[in-house]
Structures are given as structure tokens and as C-alpha cells.
Design a protein around this motif. Structure first.
Motif, PDB file in Angstrom:
ATOM      1  N   ARG A 155     -27.438  -1.401  21.010  1.00  0.00           N
ATOM      2  CA  ARG A 155     -28.056  -0.781  19.839  1.00  0.00           C
ATOM      3  C   ARG A 155     -29.557  -1.054  19.759  1.00  0.00           C
ATOM      4  O   ARG A 155     -30.290  -0.291  19.130  1.00  0.00           O
ATOM      5  N   ASN A 182     -30.937   1.620  22.341  1.00  0.00           N
ATOM      6  CA  ASN A 182     -31.007   2.998  21.846  1.00  0.00           C
ATOM      7  C   ASN A 182     -31.686   3.096  20.480  1.00  0.00           C
ATOM      8  O   ASN A 182     -31.687   4.150  19.849  1.00  0.00           O
ATOM      9  N   THR A 198     -30.922   1.976  17.595  1.00  0.00           N
ATOM     10  CA  THR A 198     -30.121   2.062  16.377  1.00  0.00           C
ATOM     11  C   THR A 198     -30.529   0.955  15.415  1.00  0.00           C
ATOM     12  O   THR A 198     -30.501   1.136  14.196  1.00  0.00           O
ATOM     13  N   GLY A 225     -24.042   6.326  20.315  1.00  0.00           N
ATOM     14  CA  GLY A 225     -24.818   5.539  21.257  1.00  0.00           C
ATOM     15  C   GLY A 225     -24.394   4.093  21.349  1.00  0.00           C
ATOM     16  O   GLY A 225     -24.991   3.319  22.096  1.00  0.00           O
ATOM     17  N   HIS A 265     -18.945   4.467  21.913  1.00  0.00           N
ATOM     18  CA  HIS A 265     -19.383   5.758  22.441  1.00  0.00           C
ATOM     19  C   HIS A 265     -19.621   5.673  23.948  1.00  0.00           C
ATOM     20  O   HIS A 265     -19.216   6.544  24.716  1.00  0.00           O
ATOM     21  N   LEU A 266     -20.260   4.597  24.362  1.00  0.00           N
ATOM     22  CA  LEU A 266     -20.641   4.447  25.762  1.00  0.00           C
ATOM     23  C   LEU A 266     -19.434   4.295  26.683  1.00  0.00           C
ATOM     24  O   LEU A 266     -19.416   4.843  27.789  1.00  0.00           O
ATOM     25  N   MET A 299     -27.265   3.309  30.782  1.00  0.00           N
ATOM     26  CA  MET A 299     -27.526   4.269  29.709  1.00  0.00           C
ATOM     27  C   MET A 299     -28.518   5.337  30.139  1.00  0.00           C
ATOM     28  O   MET A 299     -28.397   6.507  29.757  1.00  0.00           O
ATOM     29  N   PHE A 346     -28.295   8.652  27.912  1.00  0.00           N
ATOM     30  CA  PHE A 346     -28.254   8.151  26.541  1.00  0.00           C
ATOM     31  C   PHE A 346     -29.626   7.711  26.049  1.00  0.00           C
ATOM     32  O   PHE A 346     -29.898   7.751  24.850  1.00  0.00           O
ATOM     33  N   ILE A 347     -30.471   7.250  26.962  1.00  0.00           N
ATOM     34  CA  ILE A 347     -31.837   6.875  26.628  1.00  0.00           C
ATOM     35  C   ILE A 347     -32.733   7.378  27.743  1.00  0.00           C
ATOM     36  O   ILE A 347     -32.274   7.701  28.842  1.00  0.00           O
TER      37      ILE A 347
END
Length: 327
Positions: free
Chosen positions: A104, A107, A109, A164, A168-169, A320, A325-326
Motif C-alpha cells: 500500500r 501504490n 494507498t 491494489g 487484489h494482487l 507490481m 499496478f504501478i
């Protein structure tokens, strides 16, 4: 088929400990109190880990009083901010956390991470699982995956944490290993594992990404079916659940869970927490908690734990990025 493998800890740091009983001397030297801060709601993996550890510490006589506080919000950020901003008053608090404290932050979050608190020790590993409701038309992973390949938008996969996040991953990595595009997945986020499981049972989602320990009791009761587990071999607590390796998907993952103290925690206090958690892992009380949840022992403390977190951060960032994702 692309191989996806998420490591939890180096093999040398994985320690299976035997069961014993806390000695009379240990009980005489018991800590007075530990307050556990849980960054999510009831029914999730953090909640189960904190309460299981608290139960074992209390029943083994290593800690006289254990208390718990659920503080969900912000993808775990609310609890993280709280322990950082109130460091002086939180020296008696241990915050439970896991791989998402890294994910987190990567990403964005949350705006804090493991460097902002004091790593104490990782304690357990929990395998991930993909679960469906008892009335689901998808009786196997192959059936669920086939439906996903036909129309990904019709196969919503939920999890008890933010987009994320780890919930999710993990299914994204499973789908990637199975030959599908992980970015096609429709992920539905719930605030805590208990709410996510309720969403599955009500039919809001087609499948749930969760920790194995969160699914075992409902699977035993016939309420859900575990389609696949990210363990290298079948787990004794869920012997009927196949591994993804068995299913032809080369994906293994174990999510460490452990504890963090307030920032700038005195070294003596940090060592005291690490030692009482280490002693706990040798007790019969702990063996009972661990085995009923299908956890594995992963005790790793102090500077070794901090070094591991830095290594996992680099690995997760690479993974990721590879899945989009990133950036």
C-alpha cells in the motif's frame, strides 16, 4: 505459461517450532499488558492474527492482560497514522500488519510504511485462497477461469482490502500465471475480510480472494468451497483444497503477519516484545491457535525482520510494475 512466485521469507528465516508449555519462571516474569491495534475490521486476517496471538499469550501465562482495538480505514492508513502520531502514548501497543504495509505504500494507498514504525517480529504465515460460495456454478478453478476468459467483467473477484492491495494482487498474479491478463480482472473492495465474506455469501461477487485461515471454518461448515490454495503442498487444516500447483498454475504465496511498535520505541522495549513473541511460539497454547487456523510458523525479529522488509519491498515493486499496478 508465465511463472509468478511471491516469496514471503527466505527459507533460512522460516522456523517451525515445537509445542511446549511456559515454565513457572516465565509466568512469574510475565508482561503486564499488551494492547493490540488492528488496522481492519472484525473477521479479517489482521483481526484473527492479533486475537489468536493475544489468546496464546494470555493462555500461556506470558502476558497477564491483552486488549484489542479495531481501527479500520484508509487501507490500514488510519491505524498506521494513529500509532505514528501518538507514539509516546503507544509504547504499550503492538500493531499487527503484513505484506500490505509494503504494497500500500508502493501504490500510494497510504502515505506511510514500515520505516515509520518499529518492526518487532513476523510471527505467522497464512496462505492465500480463492473461494466461492456453496451454490456457485463454478465448482472448480478451471470452471471459474474459463468463465473469466469468456467474459472477465462477469466474474467479479472481491477482497477485504483496497484496490491494489494484497487481496487484489494475489488473484491478479494467479490469473497472470494461468495465462490471462490480470488487468482484465474486476476487483471489488470491501472494508475487512468479514464484510468481503458476507459479499461472497450474498452473491455480490463470484469469488473471494482471502487468507486460507479466514475460509477454513466456513468451508468445514459447507458454506464455501476453496477452489485453490497458494501453498506448495496441501494444508492439513484444509486437506480437500487443491494447491494451484496441482491445478497447473505455478503460483505460490505465503503472507507473513507480524507486529510493529510505535516509532522510536526504546530498544529495551523492542527486545522485550520480540522475546515474548518468540517464547509464545514454543507453547502448547500457540500450537493450538496456529494449527486450527492452518498457519505456519515464521518467526523473524529485529534487524533481520527489518532487512527482510526492505528486500520484499524491492521484490513487490518489481512484481507490481510487471503487472501494470504501478509505473
Amino acid at each position: 505459461m508465465k511463472v509468478v512466485r511471491i516469496r514471503a521469507l527466505a527459507l533460512a528465516a522460516m522456523i517451525s517450532v515445537g509445542a511446549g508449555v511456559a515454565s513457572a519462571q516465565e509466568k512469574e516474569q510475565a508482561m503486564d499488558k499488551i494492547h493490540f491495534l488492528i488496522p481492519g475490521g472484525a473477521g479479517g486476517g489482521w483481526d484473527g492474527t492479533a486475537r489468536g496471538v493475544g489468546e496464546a499469550l494470555k493462555n500461556s501465562g506470558l502476558v497477564r492482560t491483552v486488549t484489542f482495538e479495531n481501527m479500520s480505514g484508509g487501507g490500514g492508513g488510519k491505524a498506521l497514522n494513529y500509532i505514528v502520531e501518538n507514539a509516546q502514548s503507544n509504547e504499550g501497543t503492538l500493531m499487527v500488519h503484513s505484506t500490505p504495509i509494503i504494497v500500500r505504500a508502493l501504490n500510494q494507498t497510504v502515505d506511510m510504511g514500515f520505516r515509520d514504525v518499529t518492526p518487532i517480529a513476523s510471527v505467522i504465515g497464512d496462505y492465500a485462497a480463492i473461494v466461492v460460495g456453496k451454490n456457485s456454478a463454478h465448482e472448480t478453478w478451471d470452471q471459474l477461469h474459463a468463465a473469466f476468459q469468456e467474459n472477465p467483467r462477469d466474474v467479479a473477484i472481491g477482497g477485504g482490502s483496497a484496490p491494489g492491495s494484497m487481496d487484489h494482487l494475489v488473484p491478479a498474479a494467479i490469473l497472470q500465471a494461468a495465462g490471462s491478463n490480470p488487468l482484465d480482472m474486476r476487483y471489488v473492495a470491501y472494508d475487512a475480510g468479514g464484510k468481503a465474506m458476507a459479499g461472497l455469501l450474498s452473491g455480490e461477487i463470484a469469488a473471494l480472494s482471502t487468507g486460507l485461515s479466514e475460509a477454513i471454518a466456513l468451508a468445514d461448515a459447507g458454506e464455501v468451497r476453496i477452489l485453490g490454495v497458494t501453498s506448495p503442498e496441501r494444508v492439513d487444516a484444509a486437506p480437500d483444497a487443491p494447491t494451484f500447483t496441482e491445478l497447473g498454475v505455478d503460483m505460490e504465496f505465503v503472507n507473513w503477519r507480524g507486529f510493529f511498535g510505535a516509532p522510536n520505541l526504546p530498544e529495551e522495549k523492542r527486545a522485550q516484545y520480540a522475546e515474548v513473541l518468540k517464547e509464545m511460539t514454543t507453547t502448547e497454547a500457540w500450537a493450538n491457535v496456529r494449527d486450527r487456523n492452518g498457519w505456519i510458523d515464521i518467526y523473524n525479529a529485529g534487524d533481520d525482520f527489518s532487512a527482510y522488509l526492505q528486500n520484499q519491498e524491492a521484490e513487490m515493486e518489481e512484481l507490481m510494475k510487471s503487472m501494470g499496478f504501478i509505473q
